[in-house]
Scaffold this motif. Sequence first.
Motif, short mmCIF file in Angstrom:
data_model
loop_
_atom_site.label_atom_id
_atom_site.label_comp_id
_atom_site.label_asym_id
_atom_site.label_seq_id
_atom_site.Cartn_x
_atom_site.Cartn_y
_atom_site.Cartn_z
N ASP A 374 -32.11 -28.59 117.44
CA ASP A 374 -32.63 -28.59 118.82
C ASP A 374 -32.61 -27.25 119.53
OD1 ASP A 374 -32.70 -31.33 118.46
OD2 ASP A 374 -30.70 -31.58 119.33
N HIS A 375 -32.33 -26.17 118.86
CA HIS A 375 -32.23 -24.91 119.61
C HIS A 375 -33.17 -23.85 119.06
CE1 HIS A 375 -28.83 -26.71 121.47
NE2 HIS A 375 -28.17 -26.77 120.35
N GLN A 376 -34.27 -24.24 118.45
CA GLN A 376 -35.12 -23.24 117.79
C GLN A 376 -35.94 -22.45 118.82
OE1 GLN A 376 -33.76 -23.62 115.06
NE2 GLN A 376 -33.24 -25.75 115.43
N GLY A 377 -36.45 -21.32 118.35
CA GLY A 377 -37.42 -20.57 119.16
C GLY A 377 -36.77 -19.54 120.07
N SER A 378 -37.12 -18.25 119.89
CA SER A 378 -36.46 -17.23 120.70
C SER A 378 -37.08 -17.13 122.09
CB SER A 378 -36.46 -15.86 120.01
OG SER A 378 -37.73 -15.57 119.53
N ASP A 379 -38.07 -18.00 122.39
CA ASP A 379 -38.59 -18.07 123.76
C ASP A 379 -37.96 -19.24 124.51
OD1 ASP A 379 -39.73 -19.96 122.10
OD2 ASP A 379 -41.63 -20.02 123.19
N ASN A 380 -37.11 -20.02 123.82
CA ASN A 380 -36.65 -21.29 124.39
C ASN A 380 -35.31 -21.14 125.11
OD1 ASN A 380 -35.98 -23.91 124.97
ND2 ASN A 380 -36.07 -24.67 122.87
N LEU A 381 -35.38 -20.72 126.36
CA LEU A 381 -34.14 -20.54 127.12
C LEU A 381 -33.47 -21.86 127.48
CD1 LEU A 381 -34.57 -17.65 129.71
CD2 LEU A 381 -33.08 -17.77 127.72
N VAL A 382 -34.29 -22.90 127.66
CA VAL A 382 -33.69 -24.19 127.99
C VAL A 382 -32.87 -24.68 126.80
CG1 VAL A 382 -34.14 -26.58 128.64
CG2 VAL A 382 -35.41 -24.73 129.74
N GLY A 383 -33.38 -24.45 125.59
CA GLY A 383 -32.60 -24.77 124.37
C GLY A 383 -31.30 -23.98 124.36
N LEU A 384 -31.37 -22.74 124.80
CA LEU A 384 -30.15 -21.91 124.83
C LEU A 384 -29.12 -22.49 125.79
CD1 LEU A 384 -28.67 -19.30 124.00
CD2 LEU A 384 -29.86 -18.14 125.86
N THR A 385 -29.60 -23.04 126.91
CA THR A 385 -28.63 -23.60 127.86
C THR A 385 -27.92 -24.83 127.28
OG1 THR A 385 -30.16 -25.16 128.93
CG2 THR A 385 -30.06 -22.92 129.85
N ARG A 386 -28.54 -25.46 126.27
CA ARG A 386 -27.92 -26.66 125.68
C ARG A 386 -26.95 -26.28 124.56
NH1 ARG A 386 -33.62 -29.50 125.91
NH2 ARG A 386 -33.51 -30.16 128.08
N ALA A 387 -26.98 -25.05 124.13
CA ALA A 387 -26.05 -24.61 123.09
C ALA A 387 -24.76 -24.16 123.75
CB ALA A 387 -26.67 -23.45 122.31
N ASN A 388 -23.62 -24.33 123.04
CA ASN A 388 -22.37 -23.83 123.62
C ASN A 388 -21.74 -22.73 122.79
OD1 ASN A 388 -21.41 -25.31 121.51
ND2 ASN A 388 -20.36 -26.86 122.75
N THR A 389 -22.41 -22.35 121.69
CA THR A 389 -21.86 -21.28 120.86
C THR A 389 -22.99 -20.48 120.22
OG1 THR A 389 -21.75 -22.92 119.13
CG2 THR A 389 -19.67 -22.29 120.06
N LEU A 390 -22.64 -19.28 119.78
CA LEU A 390 -23.51 -18.52 118.89
C LEU A 390 -22.77 -18.43 117.56
CD1 LEU A 390 -24.76 -15.41 120.92
CD2 LEU A 390 -26.10 -17.39 120.20
N LEU A 391 -23.42 -18.93 116.51
CA LEU A 391 -22.80 -18.80 115.17
C LEU A 391 -23.20 -17.45 114.61
CD1 LEU A 391 -23.45 -22.19 113.37
CD2 LEU A 391 -21.75 -21.57 115.09
N ILE A 392 -22.28 -16.80 113.94
CA ILE A 392 -22.59 -15.49 113.37
C ILE A 392 -22.64 -15.60 111.85
CG2 ILE A 392 -21.93 -13.06 113.31
CD1 ILE A 392 -20.25 -13.75 115.87
N ILE A 393 -23.85 -15.46 111.33
CA ILE A 393 -24.02 -15.48 109.88
C ILE A 393 -24.04 -14.01 109.44
CG2 ILE A 393 -25.41 -16.35 107.95
CD1 ILE A 393 -24.58 -18.59 109.91
N PRO A 394 -23.07 -13.60 108.62
CA PRO A 394 -22.98 -12.17 108.28
C PRO A 394 -24.20 -11.70 107.50
CG PRO A 394 -21.05 -13.39 107.50
CD PRO A 394 -22.04 -14.40 107.96
N SER A 395 -24.43 -10.37 107.53
CA SER A 395 -25.57 -9.84 106.79
C SER A 395 -25.32 -10.05 105.30
CB SER A 395 -25.77 -8.36 107.11
OG SER A 395 -24.73 -7.62 106.54
N GLY A 396 -26.40 -10.23 104.57
CA GLY A 396 -26.29 -10.45 103.12
C GLY A 396 -26.20 -11.91 102.74
N VAL A 397 -25.95 -12.79 103.73
CA VAL A 397 -25.81 -14.22 103.42
C VAL A 397 -27.16 -14.90 103.64
CG1 VAL A 397 -24.68 -16.38 104.10
CG2 VAL A 397 -23.38 -14.24 104.05
N LYS A 398 -27.63 -15.62 102.60
CA LYS A 398 -28.95 -16.25 102.74
C LYS A 398 -28.87 -17.76 102.88
CE LYS A 398 -31.94 -12.70 101.20
NZ LYS A 398 -32.91 -12.19 100.29
N SER A 399 -27.80 -18.34 102.39
CA SER A 399 -27.67 -19.79 102.60
C SER A 399 -26.20 -20.17 102.65
CB SER A 399 -28.40 -20.56 101.50
OG SER A 399 -27.72 -20.38 100.29
#
Length: 417
Positions: A374-399
């Motif tokens: 439910d939080h896709q799209g970098s234009d979707n600020l309303v989706g951002l308001t529904r998220a409570n965290t930012l997950l950090i996927i380190p560089s080099g990790v693909k899955s």
Amino acid sequence: MPEHLSVNEAQQRIIKKLKPGLIEEVGLIEAPGRVMALDAKASIDLPAFSNSSMDGYALRAEDILNASAENPVTLQVIADIPAGKSPEITVDAGQAARIMTGGKIPEGANAVVPVENTDQADKFFHIELGREVKIFKAAKHGDFIRSRGQSVRAGEVVLPSGKVLTPQDIGALASLGISRVQVYQRPKIALLTTGDELVPPGEPLESGKIYDSNSFMLAAMVEQYGGQVLRLGIAPDKPKSIRQRLELAVSMKADLILSSAGVSVGTYDFVKTVVEESGELDFWRVNMRPGKPLAFGNYRNIPFIGLPGNPVSAFVGFLVFVVPAIHRLAGLNETIWPRIKVRLEHPVESDGRETYFRATVRKKNGQYLASLKDHQGSDNLVGLTRANTLLIIPSGVKSLAIGSEVDAWLLGSMEFA
Ligand code: AMP
Ligand code: MG
């Protein structure tokens, strides 16, 4: 210059170019959230005098060595010591003084017996002072006495420079009688929003236009992280308009210029070019997602950070790069993020760049579980308001498989399940 910097390298490059600003003196009322520019030292001991931590009787411990409920010791009550009075008596052998919490321990006394351990428990609220008191319990030297200097010694550093003043810090300063502190000036962050498509909220929306959300969000973030906003307004996508506003930032003596949009590779992305005419760009691409177009340099020697136009990318870019920059300008020693470890509720694909995913984390059976739905799209600020965290996927990790452990920054409150 390498084409794409790592997030960490980009952060370091920004921090290295910035230093804290001038110092000013403020009163305690204006001080919360400000950053100490000098160490604050105590000029008095705390407590400033030995005092009672209980309502009871100040006495000599040696007089009541064998006191008990069966064998109470009777002492002569010679004074009443409310908080705020300086007792002018000496407690001698066989004597005691009624004393309230915070009352100054009189000469001669070396312990306090709480009223609960005397025969006066139900008479304590009487103003009249009884002539005698029966003590039901022995005491040791120092019992229920907060001795002078036990918390702080005069000359001790109580708050180091670089500390953000919390309400408890303000209280501690007040307790030491300090009414004014030396703090760093709040950095002035000039905010430039660019784009022909932007309309201020509150006005009618013509076809093809969008409301300007970034300038409001970014201004709120500048305030939240300790800066002062200088609004440069919305510049249309024309070099002349952009240049005019950057010059305005120079005349307003900004400590940092922050722009949104116009730093990518679009035909009308003029911000980069205009900055380079009167300054330089150190880098303009970072190996991260969202927010690859992220520019750093200076305009007439004022540090410049160009954030992407997409609102979610601008938000993430601000947290990752602008917050440490503001902190550095504001005099903080480091930026520490409230972070937790979470487990993925479903598999996650990434593209190898350091990635910041919006997610909803909830607590279940003692574990933090993260869902990216439910939080896709970098234009979707309303989706951002529904998220409570930012997950950090380190560089080099693909899955990442379901159940993998990932670092997450807390953005908002968490729903406990
Ligand atoms: P740009 O960086 O100019 O290519 O912009 C990328 C995207 O962000 C476009 O869809 C813009 O319309 C959008 N955008 C740019 N500035 C803003 C703004 N201030 N508020 C909301 N969206 C914006
Ligand atoms: Mg644009």
